[in-house]
Design an enzyme around this catalytic site. Structure first.
Site, PDB file in Angstrom:
ATOM      1  N   GLN C 196       0.687  -2.648  -6.562  1.00 37.52           N
ATOM      2  CA  GLN C 196       1.171  -2.294  -5.224  1.00 37.52           C
ATOM      3  C   GLN C 196       2.521  -2.971  -5.077  1.00 37.52           C
ATOM      4  O   GLN C 196       2.609  -4.123  -4.674  1.00 37.52           O
ATOM      5  CB  GLN C 196       0.169  -2.761  -4.170  1.00 37.52           C
ATOM      6  CG  GLN C 196      -1.246  -2.234  -4.385  1.00 37.52           C
ATOM      7  CD  GLN C 196      -1.391  -0.740  -4.102  1.00 37.52           C
ATOM      8  OE1 GLN C 196      -0.922  -0.263  -3.062  1.00 37.52           O
ATOM      9  NE2 GLN C 196      -2.014  -0.007  -5.014  1.00 37.52           N
ATOM     10  N   ALA C 237      -3.507   1.116   6.108  1.00 40.68           N
ATOM     11  CA  ALA C 237      -3.531   1.083   4.641  1.00 40.68           C
ATOM     12  C   ALA C 237      -2.154   1.393   4.056  1.00 40.68           C
ATOM     13  O   ALA C 237      -1.206   1.682   4.790  1.00 40.68           O
ATOM     14  CB  ALA C 237      -4.563   2.081   4.130  1.00 40.68           C
ATOM     15  N   HIS C 238      -2.066   1.327   2.745  1.00 46.65           N
ATOM     16  CA  HIS C 238      -0.768   1.490   2.074  1.00 46.65           C
ATOM     17  C   HIS C 238      -0.157   2.863   2.314  1.00 46.65           C
ATOM     18  O   HIS C 238      -0.840   3.858   2.384  1.00 46.65           O
ATOM     19  CB  HIS C 238      -0.857   1.211   0.572  1.00 46.65           C
ATOM     20  CG  HIS C 238      -1.960   1.897  -0.162  1.00 46.65           C
ATOM     21  ND1 HIS C 238      -2.128   1.764  -1.513  1.00 46.65           N
ATOM     22  CD2 HIS C 238      -2.965   2.699   0.259  1.00 46.65           C
ATOM     23  CE1 HIS C 238      -3.171   2.455  -1.895  1.00 46.65           C
ATOM     24  NE2 HIS C 238      -3.687   3.031  -0.840  1.00 46.65           N
ATOM     25  N   ASN C 239       1.172   2.851   2.454  1.00 50.60           N
ATOM     26  CA  ASN C 239       1.975   4.064   2.549  1.00 50.60           C
ATOM     27  C   ASN C 239       1.785   4.857   3.834  1.00 50.60           C
ATOM     28  O   ASN C 239       2.183   6.020   3.904  1.00 50.60           O
ATOM     29  CB  ASN C 239       1.724   4.984   1.331  1.00 50.60           C
ATOM     30  CG  ASN C 239       2.207   4.352   0.041  1.00 50.60           C
ATOM     31  OD1 ASN C 239       1.475   3.596  -0.604  1.00 50.60           O
ATOM     32  ND2 ASN C 239       3.437   4.602  -0.322  1.00 50.60           N
ATOM     33  N   SER C 257      -1.683   6.561   3.091  1.00 50.87           N
ATOM     34  CA  SER C 257      -0.724   7.666   3.189  1.00 50.87           C
ATOM     35  C   SER C 257      -0.937   8.553   4.406  1.00 50.87           C
ATOM     36  O   SER C 257      -0.626   9.746   4.367  1.00 50.87           O
ATOM     37  CB  SER C 257      -0.769   8.524   1.917  1.00 50.87           C
ATOM     38  OG  SER C 257      -0.446   7.725   0.796  1.00 50.87           O
TER      39      SER C 257
END
Lengths: 343, 343, 343
Positions: C196, C237-239, C257
């Site tokens: 990450q 969460a990520h993105n 995402s």
């Protein structure tokens, strides 16, 4: 490791010895884990098979039950076992005193026998009662009050002005007194902060789990009442009142200005919408979403929640819907046919 | 910033160069973000259009695919890309050594090449293996054990006696070893604490996200087994066992004494009721509320959860209920009419 | 405690005095809590009864309303009250300067009038703008950027490379920049970490509640856009990209995402599945589970969520299912009978 004879232990729990009073145990364990140096307990006839298989050297039994090894007869074997657990495993803390690496304001007031760990920070005007223990990394803001015998584990954040009673426990990572979530959508399309100028009051004997959040009130106080227990990752929004003697399980959350009465059971991951009242003795089943007031002793289930029985039946019938749709189709055909015949 | 020729990179991933072996890249990016100095990857024919539009200077391709620019052919372009990501962006940490502002007990044991950041606190009897990294503000209680190559980010709280294996990672704000949520309602109407005297075991290669909580067992251990990955804000109650090689997504929670087997997928915001077993390979879909044991490979959905297909159909038919009620009313009228005619 | 005449206060909010301009108040309170030294407000005719019963010494009223005591007439009494709340209770912080027990790298850059509390840690390459306030126990990793007038409460964790804009507030215990939850199941049956290597960007005037988590992107950035407000215990969460000017209530969570547009309202405990888009002005009701894209202004409810009206009707009819099953049974009997007669 403590070692004790069963006659010594019987004295601690008001029990009666059966068998060798000098039989000595050095540990406590469940029936399945206990070995010959352990004391275990049998709370219920359903565990008789487990008792037979158990390697426990001695047992706590209820008054009527036959003893098959050195035993202590008591009224409530489980409660007696818990009492002895406390004796065998007393909570202990590092002996910090006021650790030289703690940062305690000269304008804070500390009672007798207070311990403050390294890297804990206590601001001006804070007042800590006797025997308070503050673990490393915990922050206690200006003007906070903490009553006798309260215990704050590591990395807790207590915003300025928060009041905590006596005998309270706050587990690591919890946050007391952060701002309530209040904004005013301006004509410029931006959210403007509604000042959150109230406080947080945590009463006596409250226990707060790890990483739980209790927001300060907009005005007045958010209150966690006497003896209430909050599990981990619980969210209490501004201006709520919870308890006394209420339990909220992990990841449950209250929106703003919710009032939860005494002896309410709030299940895990339950959510309650703002400004609602949940009265004494109610039970909110896990994952319920409460969208209306709940009366005394009511049991609620579902999202949005309904009385438990109703929600349960709706769910059970819901799983049979494909069958109902099929039946409806068959019946319609049958009626069409009858209708044709009768024309 | 690393710079490398595609022939150097091909050697790292066992790939075959197509085009100029000295073509040099200085970054890695997705097809849409990549520029002429970046290497990207094409894992799947569905992205051919994205490839055409991509400004990437070079590509990782599978063995059969035609190259339209300097490329590296490999068996699994995505996996090769991940491998190179690790090389281009190796995890690095500040070079603290044992920082003079860390507070490490003289009775703690530290392995080789350990780093402990400022304001981290390590209590007596703690044992850290080689190359362990402890970020600032993290608390490691008395008697904890942490295996080689484990990494604890900032403001983590590890209660006394917790055991963490090798190669484990714990993200910021997480809490390991807080008390389980156990109380006994006394005849005085107050909740009395059930002593939580067990521990927490985190096995090798476990990764724990941010602000996640793992409670200690009442007796025995709460166990997070080898290779299991917990996301952020996850709640693991006392006496649970999770894994090995299981993943739990954000805000999921387990009640007490739950056993989750290997290679289980637990979706976000899932809740599992106490004492249940979820067997190997099961999948609990997001927001499910699990109220019964789940067999090997079962897929569960809903609250309370049912097998996925059944829950899915019930939900789909549920949305058609207004139509069903209308049809029922029409059919009843038709039957009434027929009934009148046939009298 | 501030003291002011109502004519002084009227000047601050562009109001018109009715009654004694020298009437002096020393506090602000709601109608029900106010005493004779307090100023309160009446925002709405529905509270006329509360006004009559109120002990408030003075009131904020709208322009048309009759005054029954010293008052200030304004266009928007509630907004004027909030403005005065800010004046009576200005946010204040301990006057740490750069506290000698803070640990600030010599390679960090700090603006004018920055305050850093004890046991806060700021790593090399971090850049803090003017008037930034960092509370005790907060960690700011290498290379972070924090804009003017931003405020980080205690025990916040900011991973290296995170960028925070101006006028942002981060409450205690929150974590910015922890790794996204990404793993690749290898042929060995173990999950391998997907590096990450992206970042987190928090834009201007964002407020982040307590114990909230924002993961760094796998590549690129996770972005919380201008003016967005996240409550406590929220998971990003990520993105993901959230906002601008969007509000997410407590315990809501986004999978990887997800894109949330401007002025979206995300209710408490909502979950959104990965890669979805929620467009401007949408409202996701509390506890909803979003499993598809949501269009501009759409209101969604349920798990899985449907348009609010549809979900609401499905739920209401669902509670009547037992009745429907009974009716179906009766109707089937009636048709059987008719069918028999007509044979």
């Amino acid at each position: 490791m403590m070692r004790a004879t069963i006659s010594e232990l019987a004295a601690l729990v008001g029990g009666e010895v059966v068998g060798d009073p000098d039989f000595t145990v050095s540990g406590l364990a469940s029936l399945s884990d206990a070995t010959e140096t352990d004391l275990s307990f049998l709370a219920d006839g359903r565990y008789e098979t487990a008792r037979e298989a158990s390697g426990a050297g001695a047992l706590l039994l209820d008054r009527e039950r036959a003893a098959d090894r050195p035993s202590i007869r008591v009224d409530d074997p489980y409660f007696a076992f818990l009492t002895l657990l406390d004796r065998f495993h007393p909570r202990s803390h590092p002996d910090w005193g006021i650790h030289p690496r703690a940062v305690v304001s000269g304008e804070a007031t500390l009672g007798e026998e207070v311990h403050v760990g390294p890297c804990a920070v206590i601001e001006a005007g804070a007042r800590l009662g006797d025997r308070v223990v503050v673990y490393p990394g915990t922050y206690i803001g200006a003007g906070c009050e903490i009553g006798d015998d309260s215990l704050l584990f590591s990395n807790v954040s207590v915003y300025g002005g928060t009041r905590i009673g006596s005998g309270a426990t706050v587990h690591s990572g919890s946050v007391l007194g952060s701002d309530g979530f209040g904004y005013h959508l301006g004509p410029d399309g931006a959210f403007h902060k509604i000042p959150q100028v109230g406080g947080v009051v945590v009463e006596d004997n409250v226990e707060i789990g790890a990483n739980t959040c209790v927001d300060r009130a907009m005005m007045g106080d958010t209150v966690i009442r006497t003896g209430t227990k909050l599990d981990n990752l619980v969210q209490i929004a501004h201006n709520c009142s919870v308890g006394p003697h209420t339990v909220m399980a992990g990841q449950a959350g209250l929106s703003g200005s919710v009032t939860i009465g005494s002896h309410v059971q709030v299940g895990g991951q339950v959510g309650v919408a703002d400004h609602l009242q949940v009265e004494a003795g109610a039970a909110l089943m896990a994952q319920s979403g409460i969208g209306r007031n709940v009366g005394p002793g009511e049991k609620m289930l579902g999202s949005p929640a309904a009385p438990r029985g109703q929600a349960f039946r709706a769910h059970a019938y819901g799983l049979r819907l494909p069958e109902l749709f099929r039946e409806m189709k068959a019946l319609r055909r049958q009626v069409e046919e009858l209708s044709g015949r009768s024309d």
